[in-house]
Design an enzyme around this catalytic site. Structure first.
Site, PDB file in Angstrom:
ATOM      1  CG  ASP A 172     -16.651  18.852  15.477  1.00 46.04           C
ATOM      2  OD1 ASP A 172     -16.726  17.500  15.644  1.00 46.04           O
ATOM      3  OD2 ASP A 172     -15.613  19.065  16.653  1.00 46.04           O
ATOM      4  CB  SER A 179      -8.444  13.620  19.489  1.00 49.18           C
ATOM      5  OG  SER A 179      -8.761  14.502  20.150  1.00 49.18           O
ATOM      6  CG  HIS A 206      -9.505  19.397  22.889  1.00 51.94           C
ATOM      7  ND1 HIS A 206      -8.200  18.248  22.059  1.00 51.94           N
ATOM      8  CD2 HIS A 206     -10.549  18.908  22.900  1.00 51.94           C
ATOM      9  CE1 HIS A 206      -8.671  17.562  21.678  1.00 51.94           C
ATOM     10  NE2 HIS A 206     -10.804  17.600  21.616  1.00 51.94           N
TER      11      HIS A 206
END
Ligand code: AMP
Length: 286
Positions: free
Chosen positions: A151, A187, A36
């Site tokens: 993703d 995560s 991130h």
């Protein structure tokens, strides 16, 4: 770093005279890691104002247990973002994004892009994802949207949605950040046992091995089998390991079939679902 919870406060902050500039936006679900933060860093480099959101969107979880178990270390996240130098953190509640009575649903249909892979194994996931990204874009109104290659299917669908509505935002794909053993940062990795986390580097190994075999011209079916065997030998289950056209996400079997070819996979390790992908053929020589 300034923190806002309500969309109206975000707009007030953005509209302060003198705040003008290129706005970069990094939407996240929190439990932040280096992956991130690499998006935040990229936004800081390429824009004037970096807005990060943390919102665990209930509508994109098809599995209620997954939603309940999703890690939410908000204090740590705030510290990491402040250290990274983000300008604004948007931390809404569910009612801020989906106000009672606001039953709008977007008419965007990702079609075949959402049919396979994650779309197949997580019914409704991409509809929920597209809806929240649309609503977040409506609130934040960024010039650039930074998303991770990790993703890949999500990114392809967001790109198509941006085209569909002709939204004035540029989607920037940022490379997948990995742990030293190759495991894509996620995560969800904290939910793995130390032993499984160490073995989970095999997912990346299987993508690297597959890439070499594919470029040599070996048959796609045999490559998939080799990769699945490698991952199973580490004690994990493969949900899918698909070789697709990177633009349409339709399956391909030959390296000359499309200018952009990506291998995408999902693996179950203990009770954790891990996804990863790798570009195998690219028109870009770099
Ligand atoms: P999430 O919080 O999982 O919704 O992810 C928020 C954004 O971070 C998405 O654009 C992800 O693709 C991106 N992201 C997640 N993991 C990584 C990673 N390992 N490397 C780069 N970007 C990532």
């Amino acid at each position: 770093m300034y923190i806002v919870h309500r969309p109206a406060h975000l707009r007030e902050w953005m509209n302060v005279p003198g705040r003008a500039g290129i706005v970069g936006f990094v939407p996240t679900m929190g439990a932040l890691h280096t992956g991130h933060l690499s998006l935040v860093k990229r936004s800081l480099e390429e824009t004037d104002i970096t807005v990060v959101s943390i919102f665990v969107n209930p509508r994109q979880f098809n599995d209620p247990a997954d939603l309940a178990k999703y890690p939410r270390p908000v204090e740590d996240d705030i510290r990491l973002l402040a250290e990274a130098g983000a300008h604004l953190l948007f931390l809404p509640e569910v009612e801020d994004i989906y106000p009672p009575g606001d039953n709008r649903v977007i008419d965007f249909d990702p079609g075949p892009l959402a049919a396979g892979m994650e779309g197949f194994f997580r019914p409704g996931h991409f509809q929920g994802m597209a809806e929240v990204v649309y609503r977040l874009l409506e609130i934040v109104r960024p010039d650039r949207l930074f998303m991770g290659q990790k993703d890949y299917q999500q990114l392809a669908i967001v790109r198509r949605m941006v085209q569909h509505y002709d939204l004035p935002v540029e989607v920037v794909m940022c490379p997948t950040q990995r742990e030293p053993n190759g495991l894509a940062m996620s995560s969800r990795n904290v939910r793995l046992s130390a032993a499984a986390r160490a073995r989970a580097g095999v997912i990346h190994d299987a993508l690297v091995a597959g890439r070499a075999a594919f470029r040599e011209g070996q048959p796609a079916g045999a490559i998939r089998q080799m990769a699945v065997d490698m991952i199973r030998q580490a004690g994990f289950e493969v949900e899918y390991y698909d070789i697709v056209n990177g633009n349409t996400l339709m399956s391909v079997t030959d390296r000359h079939e499309a200018p952009l070819i990506v291998a995408c996979c999902a693996v179950r390790a203990e009770d954790v679902r891990l996804i990863d992908n790798m570009v195998w053929v690219s028109p870009d020589p770099s």
